[in-house]
Enzyme design. Sequence first.
Site, PDB file in Angstrom:
ATOM      1  N   LYS A 154       0.846  -1.192   0.000  1.00  0.00           N
ATOM      2  CA  LYS A 154       0.000   0.000   0.000  1.00  0.00           C
ATOM      3  C   LYS A 154       0.885   1.247   0.000  1.00  0.00           C
ATOM      4  CE  LYS A 154      -3.867   2.050   2.602  1.00  0.00           C
ATOM      5  NZ  LYS A 154      -4.835   1.821   3.695  1.00  0.00           N
ATOM      6  N   SER A 191      -9.640   2.042   2.884  1.00  0.00           N
ATOM      7  CA  SER A 191      -8.748   2.743   1.997  1.00  0.00           C
ATOM      8  C   SER A 191      -7.736   1.828   1.302  1.00  0.00           C
ATOM      9  CB  SER A 191      -7.987   3.814   2.779  1.00  0.00           C
ATOM     10  OG  SER A 191      -7.205   3.224   3.797  1.00  0.00           O
ATOM     11  N   SER A 206      -9.945  -0.347   7.104  1.00  0.00           N
ATOM     12  CA  SER A 206      -9.381  -0.244   5.759  1.00  0.00           C
ATOM     13  C   SER A 206      -8.709  -1.487   5.203  1.00  0.00           C
ATOM     14  CB  SER A 206      -8.387   0.907   5.701  1.00  0.00           C
ATOM     15  OG  SER A 206      -9.076   2.107   5.548  1.00  0.00           O
TER      16      SER A 206
HETATM   17  N1  GLN Z   1     -13.048   4.266   6.333  1.00  0.00           N
HETATM   18  C1  GLN Z   1     -12.455   4.688   7.563  1.00  0.00           C
HETATM   19  C2  GLN Z   1     -12.067   6.133   7.462  1.00  0.00           C
HETATM   20  O1  GLN Z   1     -12.385   6.713   6.490  1.00  0.00           O
HETATM   21  C3  GLN Z   1     -11.295   3.832   7.908  1.00  0.00           C
HETATM   22  C4  GLN Z   1     -10.072   4.200   7.190  1.00  0.00           C
HETATM   23  C5  GLN Z   1      -8.930   3.334   7.545  1.00  0.00           C
HETATM   24  O2  GLN Z   1      -9.084   2.308   8.187  1.00  0.00           O
HETATM   25  N2  GLN Z   1      -7.760   3.781   7.165  1.00  0.00           N
HETATM   26  O3  GLN Z   1     -11.453   6.672   8.323  1.00  0.00           O
END
Ligand code: GLN
Length: 491
Positions: free
Chosen positions: A78, A153, A177
């Site tokens: 990532k 993400s 994410s």
């Molecule tokens: N979707 C969540 C957010 O927008 C989690 C993001 C993540 O785990 N990096 O913060």
Amino acid sequence: MELYSLTIHEAQDKLRHGEISSVELTESVLARINAIEDKVRAYISLQPELAMQMARLADERRATGEDNPLLGIPMGIKDAIITQGVTTTAGSKILENFVPPFDATTVTKLRQAGAVFIGKTNTDEFTMGSSTEHSAFHQTSNPWNLCCVPGGSSGGSAAAVSADETLAAIGTDTGGSIRQPASFCGVVGLKPTYGRVSRYGLIAHGSSLDQIGPLTKDVEDAAILLGQLAGYDRRDSTTLQAPVPDYVTEMKQGHDLSGVKIGVPKEYFVEGLDDRVEAMIQGAISQIANLGGEIVEVSLPHTRYGIPVYYLVSTAEVSANLSRYDGVRYGLREDGGDMWNTFRQTREAGFGAEVKRRIMLGTYALSAGYYDAYYLKAQQVRTLLRQDFQQAFEKVDVIVCPTTPTVAFEMGSKINDPLQMYLEDIFTVTLNLAGICGMSVPCGFVADMPVGVQIVGPALGESAILRVGYHYEQATEWHKRKPVINCSYKN
Ligand code: GLN
């Protein structure tokens, strides 16, 4: 069977027996990327030459007798995890040209193990999002339906694994994410216990919530990859001193799940959970019961506070963590004449709308006069959420519940409605707030899109969740289905 569709453990078997080389395996993955990446767009950047060089090196290391479960295995990383000499953007314009001078600890570990780096996978900007639509560079498509989002993400990592554009990938999880995109793309995603894997070199989102973990084609691969990533790191004072078990051996214990107590939290089967998704989760729970698991109803009474607490705590941490992007130390610089204008113009030009929204929310929650009402209160409720899980784990070994309330949604359908987007995380954020571990495993399809079941464990309960996931997966075929790459929205 094409080499690119192998799992880590299948490829490792062939590498060990000299049936294939890492060079052949890597060439196969790169050819797959050439064929479909213009449709999926899972990667922000690809490093084919570096990959071939690492593959050749892995083959040389093997020729000298070296062996390691990841030696010669293609891997996606990532783009929020820094890689020495390879541009790392965190999905943001502000880091578009940032070439890190050192490696994240997880990257060092993968290098030592002999993994082959294919490319940097797409992410929502600074990992803030649930659809990868907040990447400053491009959107990633869901391989099961190119009109749908892959989740986020770590959407790039999940899509790349699902589309066989890598054998496995690493992602990060602050509030879901890893697990949510794994669920949307039909792969396995594991968020380790807070402190199990080093965060050194992970571009910070919410430092008390972030963890790095694996996205893989099956549960065994998740166990293999976690075993390589986990462990104490003197460069991350929050890593745990606990020894790293042999996850693969512990996961395979027992013929079935007899004697394992499985908690089902009633608060997770509520309004907003798609009926068809619920049916798949209930199916998985029945299957686990058939394997000998003892199903016990548990209660996590503060669950409904998870989203507001998460969006106060995480944005507060964001406002502090992102203050370093000022045009002075690294990244984009927009010269504004004097210091304040340079700060202002750099951040104005470099950050996207979602990042700005969160910096403002977090700054507000931390400001004098509001701190007690918002941030302090959120921290108090966070303690209650943690206690909910502690009490449940006095009665059960693991908890089984949905990963997401719906299957992958159409691109663009939630991008202008931040609250709808935030509700995607309703079943995942509480684990990060409590610091415990969880994994999403494929458990069915709704309207031809994958559904994942979430298996949750207590702190350092990775072996227990892997064991339940492994036995469940052995009894099902869901993880073996492969997407046909085309666009046909019909949800
Ligand atoms: N979707 C969540 C957010 O927008 C989690 C993001 C993540 O785990 N990096 O913060």
